[in-house]
Structure formats: structure tokens, C-alpha cells
Design a protein around this motif. Structure first.
Motif, short mmCIF file in Angstrom:
data_model
loop_
_atom_site.label_atom_id
_atom_site.label_comp_id
_atom_site.label_asym_id
_atom_site.label_seq_id
_atom_site.Cartn_x
_atom_site.Cartn_y
_atom_site.Cartn_z
N SER A 1 0.85 -1.20 0.00
CA SER A 1 0.00 0.00 0.00
C SER A 1 0.87 1.24 0.00
O SER A 1 1.91 1.27 0.67
CB SER A 1 -0.92 0.03 1.22
OG SER A 1 -2.01 -0.85 1.06
N THR B 1 0.69 5.70 0.04
CA THR B 1 -0.07 6.95 0.10
C THR B 1 0.93 8.09 0.11
O THR B 1 2.13 7.90 -0.10
CB THR B 1 -1.00 6.98 1.33
OG1 THR B 1 -1.85 8.12 1.22
CG2 THR B 1 -0.24 7.01 2.64
N VAL C 1 -10.21 1.17 -3.64
CA VAL C 1 -9.35 0.19 -2.96
C VAL C 1 -9.99 -1.20 -2.96
O VAL C 1 -9.34 -2.18 -3.33
CB VAL C 1 -8.98 0.67 -1.54
CG1 VAL C 1 -8.35 -0.47 -0.73
CG2 VAL C 1 -8.00 1.85 -1.63
N MET D 1 -3.59 4.47 -2.03
CA MET D 1 -4.60 4.92 -1.08
C MET D 1 -4.57 6.44 -0.99
O MET D 1 -3.55 7.03 -0.63
CB MET D 1 -4.37 4.30 0.30
CG MET D 1 -4.36 2.78 0.28
SD MET D 1 -4.48 1.97 1.91
CE MET D 1 -3.18 2.77 2.81
N LEU E 1 -8.81 2.63 5.07
CA LEU E 1 -8.37 1.91 3.88
C LEU E 1 -7.34 0.84 4.22
O LEU E 1 -7.31 -0.23 3.61
CB LEU E 1 -7.80 2.89 2.85
CG LEU E 1 -8.80 3.91 2.27
CD1 LEU E 1 -8.10 4.86 1.32
CD2 LEU E 1 -9.96 3.21 1.57
#
Length: 424
Positions: free
Chosen positions: A94, A96, A131, A149, A160
Motif C-alpha cells: 500500500s 499513500t 481500494v 490509497m 483503507l
């Protein structure tokens, strides 16, 4: 129907659709709701168009045995995604951050795909719907899933993360983006760090930019990590060579010449190199992957048209990315530079200050030709030409056509500054 039974059904019909305009044969239609729409009302139409089943949460629209009634369609989609993610062996990464998420995701995907069966978030479908849809695209043969994300409020990355349950995580940076929703820069740092708040207690693996003091502070003595740095040799050393205009970097006596403009893309490339090294992708393959990648969708693209050389960076903008773009444009070894900059959105009470700062920066960097478009820029104090709306700017260009030269075009998505191309 239990979640496990729904998952069995999904394995039979492994295609999800949330828009009846995009129905594919034998998909499962999830009747999502929004402020201005109610997917339940389209369940019947979805089945008629070829959907195998429709998931609804209003009994009056459960009109067929192929309608599955649940308490909440969105919650069901999210829980199904987590269930599916845990039924597969794919490792989940993941990421961000305030800037560079999508480009970094694409670069990581390009690199890891040289060795592994990899899936990644499509476009920037990085929210509470996107997602889950990414997770549900994992196939039995998928080895790595890269999940972008996004967030504009605190609590969203935490949520998330609970859906994606990543094995690995990376934060691109902490910048002045969505200040209104996050409640200032400190709120941005807290909100984006929710990824760390999931990874660290669960002893998951973290990748980091070791030259970012915030990341260093947040991760401290956490052991389960690896990073890249230009100077700190306890991490993987990657050197910035140049960005005139394309980013060139070097590591282990190998040079990578990218098709990405702007020094701000250096760290995005570094993240892809670092993850490639971690997952044992040969450095020669990492080089091929990064050098082949071309940006799209108005993200730092170079476009040549009618004697103009244009840096088209009109996909989005915030004070941090705007400053980086101006600094990069200043360093480009070329003459006859013109700025066309549009408003930056979602800055709340900081909007006036941040737009004035960009105008001041443009002046201090020595730019002499600049156009500022949008209500926020129109309210700044400047001797540069400014326009309250794009239509006003359009009229000006029609009466005073630009001559050939080098243009930087950047603004928030809502400004749609790519429309300038039609005026050249």
C-alpha cells in the motif's frame, strides 16, 4: 447470504461493476449510493444488460432471485474485498502520500512486473470504493498487488488500511495537499501516517525515503524497514544526476535515464528501485522498466505543438507540487519561459496565503512571463496578468496569441488547464 457464500459466488462471476453504463456480461452489480444517485434503482437494468447478480440494500428493489439483499452495499463490497484479499497469497503493497502517488505506483508496477505477476490500482481509483475494487482484481496467480490509497481527511488512510491489510507500505511525502480537510500541515502528517499506525503494530514491512526527516522521525528505531538515501550509506544509496529536463539517477555504477521531467520525480523513481531491489528484481531489469515508463494523463508530460514545448502538469496541484514545478522549470536550461498556473483547490483558510506565496515565488524566481487563472489567483497582489476564469483567459489568448516558447501549465484538476492546448 453469508460473506463466504458471496465470495463463492464472486469466484464464479469474478467481475464487479458499480455503473450500469459499464455493465459486462456475467458481472456482479453492486448498487452503490451517493449524494446524487441510488444504485438500487438501476439493479433491474443491470440484470437486463447482462449482469449475473445485483447486490442491493433496499428491499423494494430486490425484485428477482438474482438480487441479493444486504444491509449495506458499500460495506458488503469492502468486506468482500478484505475476505478475498485474505483468501489469496498475493503480497499487498500500500502507498499513500501528498504528491506522486500515482506515478510512484505505476513505476513500482513496471519494475515488479519484470519478475512477478503484478496487479495495481487502475488510474487513481484510490478511495473507499477504488481500494476494494483493486483488491477484488487479485487473481489466484497474482503474486503482488500494489494498492494506492488517497485521502483528504484524517481517518481515511486508517480505514483503507483496515480493508487492504497491507504487508508492505510506503509514504511518498507529506505536503500541503487537502489542507482544508486535514486541518493544516500537521493534520496531513497525522493522516498520512495512519499507514504507519497500521504497519508498525502489526510488524509489517516499511519502505522509506531516508532523506525525509519526517519519515525518519516517524519510523525511529523500527527494524522491519529499508530505505534509500543520497548520503546516508546505512541505506541503499541512489544518486541524483540531473533533471534537464528528464530525471537521471545512478546507483551501483548504473545510470537510469528516465522519461520523467522534474527533480520531484527522483524520489518516485527511487522508491521503485528500492522495491525492485527488495524483491530481487535484477538491476538491469529495473533500469529497463523505469526507462520505458512514460507519464500520461497530463502528469508532467512534455508536449510539442506549433512551436511550443509544453510541460503539461494539469492533472492536479497543491502548494508543495506547485513549488516543485516552478523550481524545476527555473532550472531548465532554456529561454523564453512562460507560466500558465491555475487555482489550487481544497486549501480552506490557507487558500489566500498559499496562492500569494506561489505568485511571490514566481516573481522571486525571475519569471517575467506568467498568467494566473482562477478566483484565488485573481485575488492575489501581483503585476503578472491574472484572470478570474478560464473563459476570461481564453478571450485574452484569442486577442493576444502566445508566441512560440516553453510553457509550464499546472493547476488543480477542476481548472482543466489542458484546454490551453486548443488555444495555441
Amino acid at each position: 447470504m453469508t460473506l463466504e457464500e458471496l465470495h463463492v459466488l464472486f469466484l464464479q462471476y469474478p467481475s464487479i461493476c458499480t455503473d450500469t453504463r459499464k455493465i459486462t456480461k456475467d458481472c456482479i452489480f453492486f448498487a452503490l449510493k451517493g449524494p446524487n444517485f441510488n444504485g438500487n434503482k438501476f439493479a433491474k437494468a443491470a440484470l437486463k444488460k447482462g449482469a449475473s447478480y445485483a447486490i442491493v440494500d433496499e428491499e423494494e428493489h430486490s425484485t428477482s432471485e438474482r438480487c441479493i439483499l444486504v444491509d449495506d452495499v458499500l460495506e458488503t463490497l469492502q468486506k468482500l474485498a478484505t475476505f478475498h484479499r485474505n483468501k489469496n497469497t498475493a503480497r499487498v503493497i500500500s502507498l499513500t502520500g501528498s504528491n506522486g502517488k500515482t506515478t510512484t505506483k505505476e513505476l513500482i508496477s513496471q519494475v515488479l512486473s519484470r519478475k512477478y505477476k503484478t496487479i495495481a490500482t487502475k488510474g487513481n481509483l484510490n478511495n473507499h470504493i477504488g481500494v476494494p475494487l483493486t483488491l477484488l482484481s487479485i487473481k489466484p496467480e497474482t503474486e503482488i498487488a500494489i494498492v494506492e490509497m488517497g485521502a483528504n481527511h484524517q481517518g481515511e488512510i486508517a480505514f483503507l488500511s483496515s480493508i487492504a491489510q497491507p504487508d508492505f507500505g510506503y509514504i511518498t511525502n507529506f505536503g500541503k495537499a487537502h489542507l482544508e480537510g486535514f486541518g493544516g500541515v500537521e493534520g496531513v502528517i497525522k493522516g498520512k501516517s495512519e499507514l504507519y499506525d497500521y504497519l508498525i503494530p502489526n510488524n509489517k514491512y516499511v519502505f522509506l525515503n531516508a532523506d525525509d526527516p519526517i519519515q525518519q522521525e516517524k519510523l525511529g528505531s523500527y527494524i522491519n524497514k529499508s530505505g534509500y538515501s543520497q548520503e546516508n550509506h546505512q541505506y541503499y544509496t541512489i544518486s541524483f544526476v540531473s533533471a534537464n529536463p528528464f530525471v537521471v539517477l545512478e546507483m551501483e555504477n548504473m545510470r537510469i535515464e528516465t522519461q520523467l521531467i522534474g527533480k520531484y520525480n527522483f524520489s518516485n523513481c527511487c522508491a521503485a528501485v528500492l522495491m525492485g531491489k527488495y524483491f530481487n528484481v535484477p538491476l538491469s531489469e529495473i533500469k529497463i522498466a523505469i526507462e520505458k515508463y512514460q507519464p500520461q494523463n497530463n502528469r508532467s508530460q512534455i508536449i510539442t505543438k506549433n512551436g511550443f514545448r509544453i510541460i503539461m502538469d494539469a492533472y492536479n496541484a497543491n502548494p508543495t507540487s506547485m513549488q516543485a514545478a516552478l523550481e524545476n522549470f527555473e532550472l531548465m536550461e532554456t529561454d523564453n519561459k512562460t507560466l500558465i498556473l491555475g487555482d489550487m483547490f481544497e486549501l480552506g483558510q490557507d487558500a489566500e496565503k498559499e496562492h500569494q506565496s506561489i505568485v511571490n515565488l514566481a516573481r522571486n524566481k525571475g519569471f517575467t512571463h506568467a498568467f494566473f487563472v482562477g478566483e484565488n489567483f485573481f485575488n492575489t497582489e501581483t503585476s503578472f496578468k491574472k484572470f478570474k476564469s478560464f473563459d476570461d483567459f481564453r478571450k485574452h489568448l484569442e486577442e493576444n496569441p502566445l508566441k512560440t516558447g516553453n510553457l509550464l501549465i499546472k493547476g488543480s484538476r477542476g481548472m482543466a488547464l489542458e484546454r490551453v492546448l486548443d488555444l495555441l
